[in-house]
Design a protein around this motif. Structure first.
Motif, PDB file in Angstrom:
ATOM      1  N   GLU A 101       0.814  -1.173   0.049  1.00  0.00           N
ATOM      2  CA  GLU A 101      -0.016  -0.072   0.061  1.00  0.00           C
ATOM      3  C   GLU A 101       0.965   1.227  -0.079  1.00  0.00           C
ATOM      4  O   GLU A 101       2.133   1.053   0.149  1.00  0.00           O
TER       5      GLU A 101
ATOM      6  N   THR B 284      -4.830   6.009   2.520  1.00  0.00           N
ATOM      7  CA  THR B 284      -4.174   4.698   1.859  1.00  0.00           C
ATOM      8  C   THR B 284      -4.487   4.441   0.327  1.00  0.00           C
ATOM      9  O   THR B 284      -5.663   4.768  -0.051  1.00  0.00           O
TER      10      THR B 284
ATOM     11  N   VAL C 175       1.485  -5.037   3.198  1.00  0.00           N
ATOM     12  CA  VAL C 175       0.181  -5.221   3.734  1.00  0.00           C
ATOM     13  C   VAL C 175      -0.140  -6.797   4.187  1.00  0.00           C
ATOM     14  O   VAL C 175       0.346  -7.475   3.471  1.00  0.00           O
TER      15      VAL C 175
END
Length: 154
Positions: A63, A86, A123
């Motif tokens: 991310e 994000t 992530v």
């Protein structure tokens, strides 16, 4: 230090701006720049969506976190209301930065101004394992400042 390659596409309003870069060898964040024409004014208490003119393709499992720049926050009260923002690996649209002016004066953004930082992070996707009892800990259900106050009641 780990490295990851990110595909990037410039939109016409970004062609003359530098790509995001690390300002020092050990920086965690890359500065993002405003791809605006003219000046964008953000009055006190106001917000603006500022274009970067960039689209990115993050590798699966990563991310990009969008965070405020500390100098803008301290000197001008400019922050990101959804910080950290994000950018998911499957998003392919233009990166737009939501800026909020918490200061007392109108803030002007000009073309090429560094407006935010982007940090690329791995992530982990979690799964749920539903249980009736989660087990005991020393903290228990104390929250909202309970670990730093004598008696644990605040």
């Amino acid at each position: 230090m780990n490295n990851v390659n990110i595909s990037v596409s410039r939109l016409p309003h970004n062609l003359d701006l530098p790509l995001p870069s690390y300002e020092t060898p050990q920086s965690a964040g890359m500065d993002l720049r405003a791809a605006v024409d003219g000046t964008v004014e953000i009055p006190p208490g106001g917000r603006a969506l500022v274009p970067t003119g960039l689209k990115i393709a993050l590798p699966e499992g990563f991310e990009a976190q969008i965070r405020p720049r500390s100098g803008l926050a301290l000197k001008n009260g400019i922050t990101l209301p959804n910080s950290p923002g994000t950018i998911d690996a499957d998003y392919r649209g233009e990166l737009g930065i939501i800026l909020l002016n918490t200061g007392e004066e109108t803030f002007n953004i000009k073309r090429g101004d560094r407006i935010a930082q982007m940090i690329v992070s791995p992530v982990i996707q979690a799964g749920w394992h539903e249980m009736e009892n989660l087990g005991e800990t020393a903290r228990g259900e104390g929250g909202f400042g309970s670990t730093g106050v004598a008696g644990g009641s605040s």
